[in-house]
Motif scaffolding. Sequence first.
Motif, PDB file in Angstrom:
ATOM      1  N   LYS A 219      88.377 -12.026 -34.261  1.00  0.00           N
ATOM      2  CA  LYS A 219      88.361 -13.248 -35.304  1.00  0.00           C
ATOM      3  C   LYS A 219      86.965 -12.735 -35.968  1.00  0.00           C
ATOM      4  O   LYS A 219      86.318 -12.231 -37.273  1.00  0.00           O
ATOM      5  CB  LYS A 219      88.689 -14.411 -36.225  1.00  0.00           C
ATOM      6  N   GLU A 220      86.168 -12.517 -35.185  1.00  0.00           N
ATOM      7  CA  GLU A 220      84.355 -11.796 -35.337  1.00  0.00           C
ATOM      8  C   GLU A 220      83.877 -10.625 -35.883  1.00  0.00           C
ATOM      9  O   GLU A 220      83.327 -10.337 -36.330  1.00  0.00           O
ATOM     10  CB  GLU A 220      83.746 -12.447 -34.156  1.00  0.00           C
ATOM     11  N   ASP A 221      84.948  -9.769 -35.103  1.00  0.00           N
ATOM     12  CA  ASP A 221      84.912  -8.386 -35.472  1.00  0.00           C
ATOM     13  C   ASP A 221      85.330  -7.961 -36.139  1.00  0.00           C
ATOM     14  O   ASP A 221      84.573  -7.611 -37.739  1.00  0.00           O
ATOM     15  CB  ASP A 221      85.115  -7.483 -34.405  1.00  0.00           C
ATOM     16  N   LEU A 222      86.963  -9.080 -37.106  1.00  0.00           N
ATOM     17  CA  LEU A 222      87.034  -8.753 -38.886  1.00  0.00           C
ATOM     18  C   LEU A 222      85.839  -8.761 -39.427  1.00  0.00           C
ATOM     19  O   LEU A 222      85.808  -8.568 -40.909  1.00  0.00           O
ATOM     20  CB  LEU A 222      88.406  -9.166 -38.780  1.00  0.00           C
ATOM     21  N   TRP A 223      85.467 -10.706 -39.147  1.00  0.00           N
ATOM     22  CA  TRP A 223      84.680 -10.783 -40.100  1.00  0.00           C
ATOM     23  C   TRP A 223      83.453  -9.767 -40.369  1.00  0.00           C
ATOM     24  O   TRP A 223      82.876  -9.347 -42.022  1.00  0.00           O
ATOM     25  CB  TRP A 223      84.290 -12.769 -39.700  1.00  0.00           C
ATOM     26  N   GLU A 224      82.858  -9.021 -39.824  1.00  0.00           N
ATOM     27  CA  GLU A 224      81.279  -8.713 -39.783  1.00  0.00           C
ATOM     28  C   GLU A 224      81.948  -7.235 -40.402  1.00  0.00           C
ATOM     29  O   GLU A 224      81.365  -6.580 -41.111  1.00  0.00           O
ATOM     30  CB  GLU A 224      81.334  -7.867 -38.043  1.00  0.00           C
ATOM     31  N   VAL A 225      83.132  -6.499 -40.013  1.00  0.00           N
ATOM     32  CA  VAL A 225      83.733  -5.226 -40.752  1.00  0.00           C
ATOM     33  C   VAL A 225      83.797  -5.641 -42.086  1.00  0.00           C
ATOM     34  O   VAL A 225      83.225  -4.881 -42.882  1.00  0.00           O
ATOM     35  CB  VAL A 225      84.343  -4.852 -40.622  1.00  0.00           C
ATOM     36  N   GLU A 226      84.198  -7.233 -42.448  1.00  0.00           N
ATOM     37  CA  GLU A 226      84.864  -7.569 -44.232  1.00  0.00           C
ATOM     38  C   GLU A 226      83.387  -7.609 -44.802  1.00  0.00           C
ATOM     39  O   GLU A 226      83.385  -7.268 -45.636  1.00  0.00           O
ATOM     40  CB  GLU A 226      85.718  -8.527 -43.872  1.00  0.00           C
ATOM     41  N   ARG A 227      82.589  -8.319 -44.712  1.00  0.00           N
ATOM     42  CA  ARG A 227      81.647  -8.896 -45.533  1.00  0.00           C
ATOM     43  C   ARG A 227      80.710  -7.379 -45.945  1.00  0.00           C
ATOM     44  O   ARG A 227      79.535  -7.714 -46.416  1.00  0.00           O
ATOM     45  CB  ARG A 227      80.724  -9.438 -44.409  1.00  0.00           C
ATOM     46  N   ARG A 228      80.899  -6.305 -44.695  1.00  0.00           N
ATOM     47  CA  ARG A 228      79.821  -5.210 -44.723  1.00  0.00           C
ATOM     48  C   ARG A 228      80.966  -4.218 -45.659  1.00  0.00           C
ATOM     49  O   ARG A 228      80.809  -3.188 -46.689  1.00  0.00           O
ATOM     50  CB  ARG A 228      79.792  -4.583 -43.576  1.00  0.00           C
ATOM     51  N   LEU A 229      81.779  -4.380 -45.712  1.00  0.00           N
ATOM     52  CA  LEU A 229      83.204  -3.680 -46.602  1.00  0.00           C
ATOM     53  C   LEU A 229      83.113  -4.310 -47.858  1.00  0.00           C
ATOM     54  O   LEU A 229      83.247  -3.264 -49.292  1.00  0.00           O
ATOM     55  CB  LEU A 229      84.758  -3.880 -46.670  1.00  0.00           C
ATOM     56  N   GLU A 230      82.807  -5.631 -48.725  1.00  0.00           N
ATOM     57  CA  GLU A 230      82.323  -6.248 -50.152  1.00  0.00           C
ATOM     58  C   GLU A 230      81.747  -5.501 -50.700  1.00  0.00           C
ATOM     59  O   GLU A 230      81.407  -5.411 -52.594  1.00  0.00           O
ATOM     60  CB  GLU A 230      81.840  -7.551 -50.092  1.00  0.00           C
ATOM     61  N   THR A 231      80.131  -4.701 -49.956  1.00  0.00           N
ATOM     62  CA  THR A 231      79.571  -4.483 -50.953  1.00  0.00           C
ATOM     63  C   THR A 231      79.173  -2.389 -51.360  1.00  0.00           C
ATOM     64  O   THR A 231      78.530  -2.106 -51.062  1.00  0.00           O
ATOM     65  CB  THR A 231      77.960  -4.638 -50.772  1.00  0.00           C
ATOM     66  N   SER A 232      80.493  -1.960 -50.384  1.00  0.00           N
ATOM     67  CA  SER A 232      80.421  -0.302 -50.311  1.00  0.00           C
ATOM     68  C   SER A 232      81.397   0.214 -50.969  1.00  0.00           C
ATOM     69  O   SER A 232      82.048  -0.288 -51.501  1.00  0.00           O
ATOM     70  CB  SER A 232      80.796  -0.944 -48.747  1.00  0.00           C
ATOM     71  N   GLY A 233      80.925   1.146 -50.997  1.00  0.00           N
ATOM     72  CA  GLY A 233      81.806   2.374 -51.949  1.00  0.00           C
ATOM     73  C   GLY A 233      82.973   3.094 -51.258  1.00  0.00           C
ATOM     74  O   GLY A 233      83.442   4.134 -52.317  1.00  0.00           O
TER      75      GLY A 233
END
Length: 333
Positions: A219-233
């Motif tokens: 759960k923590e790993d997926l949260w860390e990944v997704e929060r950086r995907l939101e502003t990535s191209g």
Amino acid sequence: MGRKRNIDTGAKGADPTCPSGHALRRRTVDNADYECDSCQAEVAAGCCFYGCEPCDYSLCGGCYVKLATGELELAAPIAAAPIAAAPIAVVNGNMLLSSIPPPPPPPPPAEEARIDPDVADLCEHYEIEERIVKILNETMQTRQDTFDTDILGLWESLTTARSPAGLLMAKIKMMKEGTFVGKVKPPPEVQRVIDKYRLDEDARTKLTDFILKRPNTAKEDLWEVERRLETSGKPSAVVMTMIVALQKGTKLPEFRPAAPHRDYADLKKGGNAAAGGKDAKESKRSRSRDKSRDRDRDRDRDRDRDRDRDRDRDRDRDRDRDRKSRSRSRDRK
């Protein structure tokens, strides 16, 4: 009077012998190296040693002196097993050997394990050597419950491998350690991230495999990944970078709070990827319809203006003609 001294060593008594009783003769190493049969020391080329040619037995100089002085005792030779005499029968005064049953045949060699067709296809495609093929086949036989998913996972992993054989050995090691996960369906949360950010095949496979291997921190790993995907191209590249950093325990890429990337902003507002995509398309269509209507209106206005100009020109021409005709008539009078 004393005993006769040995010419070679100066020791008194009989010449030392090999375990079979043959006298040891002094010899010089010519080409090949020899090894002392007592202390296992190597006798280099050009050095002297004492040997028995019939028994191929050799002693270095030190062991020979110890043997001559009684400080070294050689092991007794192994007595050959006596050969049983064949029974003899007497027939008409002639001695004949009785029939002896032949010895039993040696046991047949153990059959090698049959290579599974799926394993053979995989290894043949990537030109894996036979030694690794056998190791993989033996390992896969212990994983019958996950055989199909394991084979599919190996196919996907080896597709982009620079060294298929080396990567395959690493995967075999993971199977033995119980950490290998084949191709499985992503969990719902992982599938949501895959659909939302449209990850490529390699990124979605690696992310699924990574999350399933770390159930305690998934759960923590997926949260860390997704929060950086939101502003990535480049979401697929970010996923690969995050997986490497989380696995090694190194510092994660910096998170910069910002507005969602333009490709995912509408998806986030809608909450549902499919619904958000439909809303975005509808709004785009409505804007295009409004623009087309505005263009049509502008064209109609331009046409009306052109018509008014033509009418004005015609009127001016008619007036000029009337004036000219009037002036002519006056001149005639």
